[in-house]
Design an enzyme around this catalytic site. Structure first.
Site, mmCIF file in Angstrom:
data_model
loop_
_atom_site.group_PDB
_atom_site.id
_atom_site.type_symbol
_atom_site.label_atom_id
_atom_site.label_comp_id
_atom_site.label_asym_id
_atom_site.label_seq_id
_atom_site.Cartn_x
_atom_site.Cartn_y
_atom_site.Cartn_z
ATOM 1 N N ASN A 11 -6.447 9.550 -6.803
ATOM 2 C CA ASN A 11 -7.265 9.426 -8.005
ATOM 3 C C ASN A 11 -7.720 7.969 -8.160
ATOM 4 O OD1 ASN A 11 -7.745 8.738 -10.802
ATOM 5 N ND2 ASN A 11 -6.939 10.742 -11.373
ATOM 6 N N GLY A 13 -9.308 6.324 -10.508
ATOM 7 C CA GLY A 13 -9.005 5.677 -11.788
ATOM 8 C C GLY A 13 -7.574 5.172 -11.818
ATOM 9 N N ASP A 70 2.461 10.745 -12.249
ATOM 10 C CA ASP A 70 2.000 12.042 -12.709
ATOM 11 C C ASP A 70 1.827 11.919 -14.203
ATOM 12 O OD1 ASP A 70 1.269 14.698 -11.645
ATOM 13 O OD2 ASP A 70 2.556 15.347 -13.286
ATOM 14 N N SER A 71 0.650 12.286 -14.652
ATOM 15 C CA SER A 71 0.344 11.993 -16.040
ATOM 16 C C SER A 71 -0.464 13.112 -16.651
ATOM 17 C CB SER A 71 -0.422 10.673 -16.136
ATOM 18 O OG SER A 71 -1.478 10.639 -15.197
ATOM 19 N N PHE A 159 -11.487 6.833 -17.516
ATOM 20 C CA PHE A 159 -11.646 8.058 -16.736
ATOM 21 C C PHE A 159 -11.013 9.221 -17.485
ATOM 22 C CE2 PHE A 159 -7.311 8.683 -15.068
ATOM 23 C CZ PHE A 159 -6.741 7.439 -15.339
HETATM 24 P P1 IMP Z 1 -2.361 14.183 -12.165
HETATM 25 O O1 IMP Z 1 -3.246 13.451 -11.211
HETATM 26 O O2 IMP Z 1 -1.886 15.494 -11.677
HETATM 27 O O3 IMP Z 1 -1.234 13.311 -12.665
HETATM 28 O O4 IMP Z 1 -3.302 14.513 -13.408
HETATM 29 C C1 IMP Z 1 -3.374 13.674 -14.487
HETATM 30 C C2 IMP Z 1 -4.648 13.924 -15.255
HETATM 31 O O5 IMP Z 1 -4.421 13.430 -16.579
HETATM 32 C C3 IMP Z 1 -5.824 13.164 -14.689
HETATM 33 O O6 IMP Z 1 -6.653 13.961 -13.942
HETATM 34 C C4 IMP Z 1 -6.552 12.675 -15.940
HETATM 35 O O7 IMP Z 1 -7.572 13.548 -16.274
HETATM 36 C C5 IMP Z 1 -5.525 12.708 -17.040
HETATM 37 N N1 IMP Z 1 -5.134 11.338 -17.320
HETATM 38 C C6 IMP Z 1 -4.046 10.683 -16.887
HETATM 39 N N2 IMP Z 1 -4.055 9.412 -17.311
HETATM 40 C C7 IMP Z 1 -5.191 9.259 -18.008
HETATM 41 C C8 IMP Z 1 -5.772 8.147 -18.670
HETATM 42 O O8 IMP Z 1 -5.267 7.007 -18.687
HETATM 43 N N3 IMP Z 1 -6.946 8.388 -19.282
HETATM 44 C C9 IMP Z 1 -7.553 9.600 -19.271
HETATM 45 N N4 IMP Z 1 -7.073 10.648 -18.644
HETATM 46 C C10 IMP Z 1 -5.881 10.489 -18.015
#
Ligand code: IMP
Length: 200
Positions: A11, A13, A70-71, A159
């Site tokens: 990712n 961002g 993971d967020s 993002f």
């Molecule tokens: P992951 O890549 O499976 O952890 O998905 C996390 C998703 O949460 C990302 O695709 C983002 O859309 C969203 N996300 C996580 N951190 C942020 C942030 O700082 N701003 C906006 N969206 C976020």
């Protein structure tokens, strides 16, 4: 080479934000793409599980320590959804992600509940960092940024869901404030401060 860490993410961002966070510590960050690592399937139902899957896959494949994030966005009135499925809610079905659609889905669910006041629209971004080593050892750090959701989206920085998220005590969304200001108060920065205190 002893100070190289693999950032286990595809990712952009996140890569930029994590790169900015670790730069001051003299660590050089490589990305999963630099090693042609595949994106492992995130089969966990908790942020910690998915963070471990990503970090350990990268550490095992490269023989280097790996850091993953993971967020997601957890909306109080939706019982914590989309949570670990935050990225999934943006899947279009043809391999693309559409965050405008994802933000609208969240908004429609809030409106269906009649959530109009900021208090009823409380949400938090959550970030779980996993630092994994090739031998399987790992440490977790969980950070949060509380706030509330607005509609329509505002701003074009950042993002993901940034344009609908107003952090607690602020008037502007994460997509309207300077990236440096976001880095000071974000869930990722919160988790990173804990990582720094523990291991750097
Ligand atoms: P992951 O890549 O499976 O952890 O998905 C996390 C998703 O949460 C990302 O695709 C983002 O859309 C969203 N996300 C996580 N951190 C942020 C942030 O700082 N701003 C906006 N969206 C976020």
């Amino acid at each position: 080479e002893g100070r190289t860490i693999v950032v286990a993410s595809h990712n952009r961002g996140k890569l930029e934000e994590i790169g900015a966070l670790i730069a001051p510590f003299g660590l050089s960050a490589k990305s999963a793409a630099d090693y042609n690592l595949p994106e492992p399937e995130e089969t966990g139902t908790e942020f910690e599980q998915n963070a471990y899957i990503k970090a350990f896959a990268a550490a095992a494949a490269t023989g280097l320590p790996a850091l993953s994030d993971d967020s997601g966005l957890c909306v109080d009135a939706l019982g914590g959804a989309p949570g670990v499925y935050t990225a999934d809610w943006a899947e279009t079905g043809n391999g693309d992600r559409d965050f405008m659609m994802a933000m609208r889905t969240v908004e429609e669910k809030l409106q269906a509940l009649g959530a109009a006041e900021p208090d009823q629209r409380r949400a938090a971004f959550v970030a779980t960092l996993c630092l994994a080593f090739p031998d399987g050892h790992c440490d977790f750090f969980r950070g949060e940024a509380p706030g509330h959701l607005i509609w329509p989206p505002r701003g074009d920085l950042g993002f993901g869901y940034d344009p609908v998220f107003v952090p607690a005590g602020k008037l502007l969304t994460f997509a309207q404030i300077d990236p440096a200001e976001k880095h000071a108060i974000s869930h990722r920065a919160d988790a990173f401060r804990q990582l720094v205190a523990a291991v750097l």
